[in-house]
Design a protein around this motif. Sequence first.
Motif, PDB file in Angstrom:
ATOM      1  N   ALA A 206       0.836  -1.204   0.000  1.00 55.31           N
ATOM      2  CA  ALA A 206       0.000   0.000   0.000  1.00 55.31           C
ATOM      3  C   ALA A 206       0.875   1.261   0.000  1.00 55.31           C
ATOM      4  CB  ALA A 206      -0.907  -0.005   1.223  1.00 55.31           C
ATOM      5  N   ASP A 207       2.047   1.158   0.658  1.00 54.00           N
ATOM      6  CA  ASP A 207       2.938   2.323   0.710  1.00 54.00           C
ATOM      7  C   ASP A 207       3.409   2.719  -0.687  1.00 54.00           C
ATOM      8  OD1 ASP A 207       2.568   2.079   3.392  1.00 54.00           O
ATOM      9  OD2 ASP A 207       4.586   1.354   3.844  1.00 54.00           O
ATOM     10  N   VAL A 208       3.666   1.703  -1.519  1.00 58.49           N
ATOM     11  CA  VAL A 208       4.115   1.976  -2.886  1.00 58.49           C
ATOM     12  C   VAL A 208       2.985   2.626  -3.684  1.00 58.49           C
ATOM     13  CG1 VAL A 208       5.015   0.942  -5.010  1.00 58.49           C
ATOM     14  CG2 VAL A 208       5.654  -0.018  -2.790  1.00 58.49           C
ATOM     15  N   ARG A 209       1.785   2.123  -3.440  1.00 59.19           N
ATOM     16  CA  ARG A 209       0.615   2.660  -4.137  1.00 59.19           C
ATOM     17  C   ARG A 209       0.409   4.139  -3.783  1.00 59.19           C
ATOM     18  NH1 ARG A 209      -2.786  -1.509  -2.550  1.00 59.19           N
ATOM     19  NH2 ARG A 209      -3.762  -0.133  -1.058  1.00 59.19           N
ATOM     20  N   GLU A 210       0.504   4.428  -2.502  1.00 61.63           N
ATOM     21  CA  GLU A 210       0.244   5.805  -2.068  1.00 61.63           C
ATOM     22  C   GLU A 210       1.342   6.765  -2.541  1.00 61.63           C
ATOM     23  OE1 GLU A 210      -2.950   4.800  -1.451  1.00 61.63           O
ATOM     24  OE2 GLU A 210      -2.829   6.798  -0.575  1.00 61.63           O
ATOM     25  N   ARG A 211       2.547   6.242  -2.679  1.00 57.03           N
ATOM     26  CA  ARG A 211       3.678   7.086  -3.110  1.00 57.03           C
ATOM     27  C   ARG A 211       3.417   7.727  -4.466  1.00 57.03           C
ATOM     28  NH1 ARG A 211       9.140   8.161  -2.608  1.00 57.03           N
ATOM     29  NH2 ARG A 211      10.331   7.876  -4.510  1.00 57.03           N
ATOM     30  N   LYS A 212       2.624   7.033  -5.300  1.00 60.75           N
ATOM     31  CA  LYS A 212       2.303   7.574  -6.629  1.00 60.75           C
ATOM     32  C   LYS A 212       1.506   8.874  -6.532  1.00 60.75           C
ATOM     33  CE  LYS A 212       2.092   3.196  -9.122  1.00 60.75           C
ATOM     34  NZ  LYS A 212       1.101   2.134  -8.921  1.00 60.75           N
ATOM     35  N   TYR A 213       0.862   9.052  -5.401  1.00 61.97           N
ATOM     36  CA  TYR A 213       0.034  10.249  -5.221  1.00 61.97           C
ATOM     37  C   TYR A 213       0.776  11.337  -4.427  1.00 61.97           C
ATOM     38  CZ  TYR A 213      -3.667   7.098  -6.711  1.00 61.97           C
ATOM     39  OH  TYR A 213      -4.439   6.217  -7.423  1.00 61.97           O
ATOM     40  N   TRP A 214       2.088  11.248  -4.438  1.00 67.31           N
ATOM     41  CA  TRP A 214       2.910  12.142  -3.621  1.00 67.31           C
ATOM     42  C   TRP A 214       2.482  13.605  -3.752  1.00 67.31           C
ATOM     43  CZ3 TRP A 214       6.704  11.252  -0.026  1.00 67.31           C
ATOM     44  CH2 TRP A 214       7.414  12.377   0.394  1.00 67.31           C
ATOM     45  N   ASP A 215       2.409  14.087  -4.987  1.00 66.73           N
ATOM     46  CA  ASP A 215       2.107  15.519  -5.189  1.00 66.73           C
ATOM     47  C   ASP A 215       0.718  15.882  -4.662  1.00 66.73           C
ATOM     48  OD1 ASP A 215       4.568  15.877  -6.286  1.00 66.73           O
ATOM     49  OD2 ASP A 215       3.878  15.751  -8.374  1.00 66.73           O
ATOM     50  N   ASP A 216      -0.224  14.981  -4.886  1.00 64.52           N
ATOM     51  CA  ASP A 216      -1.580  15.239  -4.382  1.00 64.52           C
ATOM     52  C   ASP A 216      -1.581  15.316  -2.848  1.00 64.52           C
ATOM     53  OD1 ASP A 216      -2.422  15.129  -6.976  1.00 64.52           O
ATOM     54  OD2 ASP A 216      -3.112  13.044  -6.873  1.00 64.52           O
ATOM     55  N   TYR A 217      -0.827  14.421  -2.235  1.00 61.23           N
ATOM     56  CA  TYR A 217      -0.749  14.453  -0.768  1.00 61.23           C
ATOM     57  C   TYR A 217      -0.085  15.748  -0.281  1.00 61.23           C
ATOM     58  CZ  TYR A 217      -2.517   9.843   0.548  1.00 61.23           C
ATOM     59  OH  TYR A 217      -3.336   8.770   0.797  1.00 61.23           O
ATOM     60  N   GLN A 218       0.984  16.138  -0.959  1.00 59.78           N
ATOM     61  CA  GLN A 218       1.677  17.364  -0.526  1.00 59.78           C
ATOM     62  C   GLN A 218       0.722  18.555  -0.582  1.00 59.78           C
ATOM     63  OE1 GLN A 218       5.083  17.436   0.643  1.00 59.78           O
ATOM     64  NE2 GLN A 218       4.547  15.282   0.663  1.00 59.78           N
ATOM     65  N   GLU A 219      -0.051  18.609  -1.659  1.00 59.99           N
ATOM     66  CA  GLU A 219      -1.002  19.709  -1.789  1.00 59.99           C
ATOM     67  C   GLU A 219      -2.117  19.586  -0.732  1.00 59.99           C
ATOM     68  OE1 GLU A 219      -1.170  22.596  -2.861  1.00 59.99           O
ATOM     69  OE2 GLU A 219      -3.331  22.915  -2.600  1.00 59.99           O
ATOM     70  N   ALA A 220      -2.552  18.366  -0.473  1.00 64.82           N
ATOM     71  CA  ALA A 220      -3.588  18.174   0.552  1.00 64.82           C
ATOM     72  C   ALA A 220      -3.063  18.606   1.928  1.00 64.82           C
ATOM     73  CB  ALA A 220      -4.033  16.711   0.588  1.00 64.82           C
ATOM     74  N   TYR A 221      -1.811  18.254   2.226  1.00 67.68           N
ATOM     75  CA  TYR A 221      -1.216  18.685   3.500  1.00 67.68           C
ATOM     76  C   TYR A 221      -1.104  20.201   3.548  1.00 67.68           C
ATOM     77  CZ  TYR A 221      -0.036  14.322   5.836  1.00 67.68           C
ATOM     78  OH  TYR A 221      -0.123  13.140   6.532  1.00 67.68           O
ATOM     79  N   ARG A 222      -0.577  20.764   2.449  1.00 71.20           N
ATOM     80  CA  ARG A 222      -0.396  22.219   2.426  1.00 71.20           C
ATOM     81  C   ARG A 222      -1.709  22.928   2.729  1.00 71.20           C
ATOM     82  NH1 ARG A 222      -1.394  26.563   0.521  1.00 71.20           N
ATOM     83  NH2 ARG A 222      -2.936  25.670  -0.888  1.00 71.20           N
ATOM     84  N   SER A 223      -2.752  22.526   2.010  1.00 75.08           N
ATOM     85  CA  SER A 223      -3.978  23.280   2.170  1.00 75.08           C
ATOM     86  C   SER A 223      -4.650  22.990   3.508  1.00 75.08           C
ATOM     87  CB  SER A 223      -4.891  23.109   0.948  1.00 75.08           C
ATOM     88  OG  SER A 223      -5.737  22.041   1.083  1.00 75.08           O
ATOM     89  N   ALA A 224      -4.525  21.760   4.028  1.00 72.88           N
ATOM     90  CA  ALA A 224      -5.096  21.468   5.350  1.00 72.88           C
ATOM     91  C   ALA A 224      -4.374  22.261   6.441  1.00 72.88           C
ATOM     92  CB  ALA A 224      -4.999  19.973   5.643  1.00 72.88           C
ATOM     93  N   ILE A 225      -3.057  22.329   6.330  1.00 76.01           N
ATOM     94  CA  ILE A 225      -2.285  23.070   7.342  1.00 76.01           C
ATOM     95  C   ILE A 225      -2.636  24.553   7.281  1.00 76.01           C
ATOM     96  CG2 ILE A 225       0.051  23.798   7.992  1.00 76.01           C
ATOM     97  CD1 ILE A 225       0.994  20.949   7.130  1.00 76.01           C
TER      98      ILE A 225
END
Length: 287
Positions: A206-225
């Motif tokens: 699952a970790d490998v799968r989620e890594r593909k969404y790295w940029d989306d996660y970074q943006e999600a973190y940025r905007s949530a923070i």
Amino acid sequence: MNVKKYTVTGENLFGLEEFDTGDTGGLNSSDDVKKMMKDNIVEIAKLQDRLYAEGKTGLLIIFQAMDAAGKDSAIKHVMSGVNPQGVEVVSFKQPSTEELSHDYLWRAAKALPPRGKIAIFNRSYYEDVLVVKVHKLYENMNLPDRCKGKNIIEKRYAQIRNFEDYLWENGIVTVKFFLHLSRETQLKRFLERIDNKDKNWKFSDADVRERKYWDDYQEAYRSAIEATASKNNPWYVIPADKKWYTRAVISNVLLSVMKKLNPRYPIVTKEQEEALAESKKKLENPE
Ligand code: ATP
Ligand code: MG
């Protein structure tokens, strides 16, 4: 150590690129922080004892991060000196059927710290604006249509802000850590987990799968923070490429937060003092 540069209070627009994942504050190795960490652990333990005795404030500590950022080891190290009776660590995994049948803050509310105690959330209700946003999980949730609008995430930001303000006004203080890791370091740590037999258990597909969404996660973190950092409930963006530095910063932040809370042992009244003296007499001279 000045932790101000890692503190986000929501007054300005927020960009993750301004925070260097490899920052070590000019220090070279774990040796440079060894003594400080040891002292901090002792100080944190003393303050926890007072927090517990005072019984007024609950401390909620949230850890959020991409996989392999070091949440688990940070929790282990920083809390190594505290009295386990005063702390509870709660992991937020994929919600169970029961949890999904409730509003998303339900499972968090159940795990909130009572006064005098510390609750550590390993992941948290922030997953409901992170993984849920990245994978649009809300689309398949059993919610009335009116609750599934496009602005569901924006609404949740406001709900979380209100929730944390509510907690603050009721004596529960929230401290939020984002362990900020680089994509390269994540890769390095995943490979280590595969190559080192003792670390195999930590690796999951699952970790490998989620890594593909790295940029989306970074943006999600940025905007949530950005949306949920406030003066009373700030976020701390912690460099996570060097684990020894991550832990050092976290322990300094916690120490400074707890010092500010300034918990005090209850004051003994004249009557209590007299009652204590009376008890002592009885113990020393049993009838
Ligand atoms: P570790 O991998 O170090 O054991 P972890 O926190 O990554 O720790 P996992 O069991 O690997 O634990 O992952 C938990 C997963 O549950 C994460 O992928 C997280 O995004 C997911 N999760 C948590 N809350 C929710 C939620 N509300 N909705 C959907 N998924 C969630
Ligand atoms: Mg994981």
